[in-house]
Design a protein around this motif. Structure first.
Motif, PDB file in Angstrom:
ATOM      1  N   HIS A 229       0.827  -1.215   0.000  1.00 41.75           N
ATOM      2  CA  HIS A 229       0.000   0.000   0.000  1.00 41.75           C
ATOM      3  C   HIS A 229       0.858   1.261   0.000  1.00 41.75           C
ATOM      4  N   ALA A 230       1.940   1.242   0.773  1.00 46.02           N
ATOM      5  CA  ALA A 230       2.782   2.444   0.905  1.00 46.02           C
ATOM      6  C   ALA A 230       3.552   2.754  -0.385  1.00 46.02           C
ATOM      7  N   THR A 231       3.635   1.785  -1.290  1.00 40.77           N
ATOM      8  CA  THR A 231       4.347   2.003  -2.554  1.00 40.77           C
ATOM      9  C   THR A 231       3.393   2.096  -3.745  1.00 40.77           C
TER      10      THR A 231
ATOM     11  N   ARG B  23       1.975   4.451  -5.207  1.00 46.58           N
ATOM     12  CA  ARG B  23       2.306   5.489  -6.187  1.00 46.58           C
ATOM     13  C   ARG B  23       3.212   4.967  -7.305  1.00 46.58           C
TER      14      ARG B  23
ATOM     15  N   TYR C 190      -1.622   6.034 -11.163  1.00 51.15           N
ATOM     16  CA  TYR C 190      -0.515   7.001 -11.168  1.00 51.15           C
ATOM     17  C   TYR C 190       0.294   6.969 -12.467  1.00 51.15           C
TER      18      TYR C 190
ATOM     19  N   ASP D   2      11.653  10.179  -5.836  1.00 47.99           N
ATOM     20  CA  ASP D   2      10.509   9.940  -4.942  1.00 47.99           C
ATOM     21  C   ASP D   2      10.432   8.468  -4.539  1.00 47.99           C
TER      22      ASP D   2
ATOM     23  N   ALA E  34      13.174   7.715  -2.028  1.00 48.65           N
ATOM     24  CA  ALA E  34      12.878   8.290  -0.705  1.00 48.65           C
ATOM     25  C   ALA E  34      11.868   7.416   0.047  1.00 48.65           C
ATOM     26  N   VAL E  35      10.839   6.937  -0.650  1.00 53.84           N
ATOM     27  CA  VAL E  35       9.851   6.070   0.006  1.00 53.84           C
ATOM     28  C   VAL E  35      10.498   4.743   0.392  1.00 53.84           C
TER      29      VAL E  35
ATOM     30  N   LEU F  92      12.670   5.079   3.461  1.00 58.25           N
ATOM     31  CA  LEU F  92      11.833   5.200   4.656  1.00 58.25           C
ATOM     32  C   LEU F  92      11.330   3.816   5.093  1.00 58.25           C
TER      33      LEU F  92
ATOM     34  N   ARG G 224       7.730  14.564   2.032  1.00 57.50           N
ATOM     35  CA  ARG G 224       7.230  14.181   0.716  1.00 57.50           C
ATOM     36  C   ARG G 224       7.043  12.656   0.631  1.00 57.50           C
ATOM     37  N   ALA G 225       8.011  11.916   1.180  1.00 58.94           N
ATOM     38  CA  ALA G 225       7.914  10.454   1.176  1.00 58.94           C
ATOM     39  C   ALA G 225       6.716   9.994   2.017  1.00 58.94           C
ATOM     40  N   LEU G 226       6.489  10.652   3.157  1.00 62.04           N
ATOM     41  CA  LEU G 226       5.331  10.301   4.004  1.00 62.04           C
ATOM     42  C   LEU G 226       4.029  10.568   3.247  1.00 62.04           C
TER      43      LEU G 226
ATOM     44  N   HIS H 110       3.595  10.617  -0.019  1.00 64.60           N
ATOM     45  CA  HIS H 110       3.457   9.629  -1.092  1.00 64.60           C
ATOM     46  C   HIS H 110       3.079   8.250  -0.543  1.00 64.60           C
ATOM     47  N   ALA H 111       3.699   7.872   0.578  1.00 58.88           N
ATOM     48  CA  ALA H 111       3.468   6.532   1.135  1.00 58.88           C
ATOM     49  C   ALA H 111       2.049   6.370   1.693  1.00 58.88           C
TER      50      ALA H 111
ATOM     51  N   GLY I 225      -0.641   7.838   0.133  1.00 60.64           N
ATOM     52  CA  GLY I 225      -1.554   8.247  -0.947  1.00 60.64           C
ATOM     53  C   GLY I 225      -2.861   7.451  -0.986  1.00 60.64           C
TER      54      GLY I 225
END
Lengths: 196, 196
Positions: A160-162, A164, A170, A182, A185-186, A189, B156-158, B160-161, B163
């Motif tokens: 879910h968190a990926t 995008r 998207y 982007d 960065a995700v 994290l 930004r990562a938060l 996006h994650a 979304g």
């Protein structure tokens, strides 16, 4: 007996169906078009796929399975779980981008088909989160990832968190500059969250 | 002098525009409809908004600003940064769900308008990620969150994650059972990534 190349297999029908869908679009493509493309009667097609809906479902599954198949090899590899996780998600992202970018019309066609075939899509997502679960389990077993949370739930959260970077809604963003940064960065994290 | 209630303010025009858009839909709503709803000439409307496009842009911004305004209070509160982060994202999710669920026609209308007004949407997202950046900075300053990564990039990562829980392309999923558990699982993962 007909030479092998002319035996009407399910796979040959699905290949022809994809091409017919690409050419005519999902609204207009018919089983008769598929039969004509193969030089067979529509009855021959119906012997493999009993309805037009079954044929459309099978071609959708085949399209989705191409991605899952590519990813399954990464799950099975004997490598550091964190590297496998990053590679798996990067490969999923690359596969989706390629599908959307290389042949936008076929991609749009498959967006219609996935909308019609909710069960096939749900099974595909269950397959993908199952693969992710195995990577998370391997990480917990090796001590690389923190234990304590249910690997299946973690895998679902990672998926879910990926979103995008793999959800077709998207697809337009995937062409934007900065999308790679982007993604990184995700991923950074999420990997930080998993580490023991 | 006209009583206060009859002074034609930009805010009154925007309120009427929203109602006209709701009633006629974004394809058919005109400035004349808005003027008629207010009992004024269309020239009076144009004195506040020089074009129909400017009026549609302003009503879109007003709709998005309602959410940002609600969230700004959470950023400013004197509380533990982790609690603020969870609250901020839960409030964003709740606000979007409410907009989508309570008035689906108005939501669909605004989906058309946000599609037309990319700049307004980009500014809105910059505003939201700016708010998140301030929470991340507060967490790093207090020692609750690990230092070492750029707070703006982390924010930004938060965004996006998460979304799945605020991007309108997921509006249909927000009615599914289990969406709250999915939200909590992603939040738990992200908070684990941030902690010092």
């Amino acid at each position: 007996m007909a030479p092998t190349s002319e035996i009407l297999t399910a796979e040959r029908i699905l290949e022809a169906t994809e091409e017919v869908l690409r050419r005519h679009g999902p609204a207009k493509a018919t089983v008769v078009d598929v039969a004509r493309a193969l030089g067979v009667s529509h009855g021959s097609v119906y012997r493999h796929f009993r309805t037009k809906a079954a044929l459309r479902e099978a071609v959708t599954k085949r399209w989705l399975d191409r991605t899952s198949g590519e990813l399954a090899g990464i799950v099975a590899a004997d490598r550091d779980p964190e590297a496998r996780l990053r590679d798996w998600l990067a490969t999923l992202f690359a596969a989706k981008r390629r599908k959307a970018g290389d042949d936008p019309e076929l991609f749009a066609t498959y967006m219609v088909l996935t909308g019609e075939n909710g069960t096939v899509v749900r099974e595909h997502i269950a397959d993908l989160t199952g693969q992710l679960t195995r990577i998370v389990e391997a990480g917990v077993e090796s001590g690389a990832f923190a234990a304590g949370t249910d690997p299946a739930m973690t895998a679902r959260a990672l998926f879910h968190a990926t979103g995008r970077f793999h959800d077709p809604c998207y697809a337009r963003e995937w062409e934007e500059p900065g999308i790679e940064a982007d993604f990184t960065a995700v991923m950074d994290l999420l990997v930080r969250a998993l580490r023991a």
